[in-house]
Write a protein that holds these residues in place. Structure first.
Motif, PDB file in Angstrom:
ATOM      1  N   ILE A  30       0.758  -1.004  -0.057  1.00  0.00           N
ATOM      2  CA  ILE A  30      -0.462  -0.080  -0.123  1.00  0.00           C
ATOM      3  C   ILE A  30       0.767   1.367   0.037  1.00  0.00           C
ATOM      4  CG2 ILE A  30      -1.745   1.021   1.201  1.00  0.00           C
ATOM      5  CD1 ILE A  30      -2.894  -0.923  -0.054  1.00  0.00           C
ATOM      6  N   LYS A  31       0.778   2.071  -0.764  1.00  0.00           N
ATOM      7  CA  LYS A  31       1.740   2.892  -1.385  1.00  0.00           C
ATOM      8  C   LYS A  31       0.951   4.400  -1.053  1.00  0.00           C
ATOM      9  CE  LYS A  31       5.538   1.277  -4.130  1.00  0.00           C
ATOM     10  NZ  LYS A  31       5.608   0.520  -5.647  1.00  0.00           N
ATOM     11  N   ASP A  32       0.137   4.267  -1.153  1.00  0.00           N
ATOM     12  CA  ASP A  32      -0.911   6.231  -1.259  1.00  0.00           C
ATOM     13  C   ASP A  32      -2.903   5.213  -1.325  1.00  0.00           C
ATOM     14  OD1 ASP A  32      -1.343   5.622  -4.032  1.00  0.00           O
ATOM     15  OD2 ASP A  32       0.223   6.495  -4.387  1.00  0.00           O
ATOM     16  N   ALA A  33      -3.510   6.421  -1.773  1.00  0.00           N
ATOM     17  CA  ALA A  33      -4.781   5.586  -1.452  1.00  0.00           C
ATOM     18  C   ALA A  33      -5.190   5.128  -2.921  1.00  0.00           C
ATOM     19  CB  ALA A  33      -5.768   7.542  -1.522  1.00  0.00           C
ATOM     20  N   SER A  34      -4.472   5.672  -4.097  1.00  0.00           N
ATOM     21  CA  SER A  34      -5.203   5.012  -5.011  1.00  0.00           C
ATOM     22  C   SER A  34      -5.289   3.140  -4.823  1.00  0.00           C
ATOM     23  CB  SER A  34      -4.078   5.382  -6.308  1.00  0.00           C
ATOM     24  OG  SER A  34      -3.099   5.034  -6.440  1.00  0.00           O
TER      25      SER A  34
ATOM     26  N   PRO B 252     -17.798  10.708  -0.730  1.00  0.00           N
ATOM     27  CA  PRO B 252     -16.533   9.840   0.342  1.00  0.00           C
ATOM     28  C   PRO B 252     -16.370  11.372   1.309  1.00  0.00           C
ATOM     29  CG  PRO B 252     -15.971  10.593  -2.256  1.00  0.00           C
ATOM     30  CD  PRO B 252     -16.952  10.483  -2.183  1.00  0.00           C
ATOM     31  N   THR B 253     -17.166  12.488   0.963  1.00  0.00           N
ATOM     32  CA  THR B 253     -16.575  13.220   2.166  1.00  0.00           C
ATOM     33  C   THR B 253     -16.992  12.811   3.654  1.00  0.00           C
ATOM     34  OG1 THR B 253     -17.166  14.361   0.613  1.00  0.00           O
ATOM     35  CG2 THR B 253     -16.880  15.280   2.297  1.00  0.00           C
TER      36      THR B 253
ATOM     37  N   SER C  16      -9.703  10.170   1.632  1.00  0.00           N
ATOM     38  CA  SER C  16      -8.118  10.380   2.198  1.00  0.00           C
ATOM     39  C   SER C  16      -8.264  11.211   3.514  1.00  0.00           C
ATOM     40  CB  SER C  16      -6.732  10.166   1.542  1.00  0.00           C
ATOM     41  OG  SER C  16      -5.752  10.325   2.831  1.00  0.00           O
ATOM     42  N   ILE C  17      -9.205  10.496   4.785  1.00  0.00           N
ATOM     43  CA  ILE C  17      -8.620  12.164   6.142  1.00  0.00           C
ATOM     44  C   ILE C  17      -7.532  12.315   6.386  1.00  0.00           C
ATOM     45  CG2 ILE C  17      -8.991  11.501   8.575  1.00  0.00           C
ATOM     46  CD1 ILE C  17     -11.997   9.765   8.252  1.00  0.00           C
TER      47      ILE C  17
END
Length: 229
Positions: free
Chosen positions: A107-111, A183-184, A220-221
């Motif tokens: 897992i590198k980022d939200a994508s 997604p907010t 992403s929070i």
């Protein structure tokens, strides 16, 4: 020598199964472990003698891994049933090792998270998942923990971090979906996340992020810095 005795003649505490129960499998010899699989010997030799003969005829015990059912059946004292048991046990071992050696998703980022969980956008209820990660942020396990509205009174640190301890996972990442498609994060999402982050700190677990899955996008929070990770 104990190998020459029939199993019923061996003191109970010295039998392979009893020794396994008392000391664990790691304390048993290869001969004893194989004897447990074979269960019985023949009229001419005990199961321990049979096991020893099988292993000692091989150049290395590991050669057993590549023996076929037919090859095993050529060994005196090994019929179809015993050969099948050995082949099945070894095949299970090979599959377990292969599973352990599978390349883990990093897992590198939200994508990366959205790619794995984008199907959640179609769900009609909120689903809460936790990814348990190793020190290189590779996925150790994925667990669905809750279904329904995300609420700090329902989702507790204890429910989540007990798996961190069991899996020896130093980091976690939370994911849940919004059936509305937006997604907010809600106020409840932020309160729950903050509670879980604080709970993680008390046991030395690092919360990487909380990703909310919506239709065609995610939130992403951590990246929005709405709470202190």
């Amino acid at each position: 020598m104990i190998l020459n005795y029939k199993m019923k003649e061996i003191p109970k505490y010295e039998r392979p199964r009893e020794r396994l129960k008392k000391y664990g499998a790691v304390a048993l010899s290869n001969v004893e472990l194989l004897a447990i699989l074979l269960q019985t010997g023949s009229k001419d030799e005990s199961v321990l003698e049979l096991s020893r003969r099988i292993l000692y005829t091989l150049e290395r015990p590991s050669m057993l891994l590549n023996m076929s059912l037919e090859e095993l059946k050529t060994i005196k004292g090994i019929g179809p049933s015993k050969a099948s048991t050995i082949v099945a046990a070894l095949e299970l071992y090979k599959r377990l090792i292969a599973d352990l050696n599978k390349k883990k998703t990093v897992i590198k980022d939200a994508s990366d998270v959205y790619y794995l969980f984008e199907d959640m956008a179609m769900l009609e209820q909120e689903h809460f998942y936790c990814l348990y990660l190793d020190t290189k942020l590779k996925i150790i396990a994925k667990k669905q923990l809750f279904i329904g509205g995300i609420n700090a009174n329902i989702i507790t640190p204890r429910d989540i971090y007990k798996y961190s301890i069991r899996l020896n996972s130093p980091s976690v990442l939370f994911i849940h979906n919004h059936p509305s498609g937006d997604p907010t994060p809600s106020k409840s999402d932020l309160i729950t996340t903050e509670k879980l982050v604080e709970g993680a700190k008390t046991i030395g677990v690092n919360v990487i992020d909380h990703i909310i899955i919506g239709k065609k996008s995610c939130y992403s929070i951590m990246l929005r810095k709405q709470i202190n990770f």
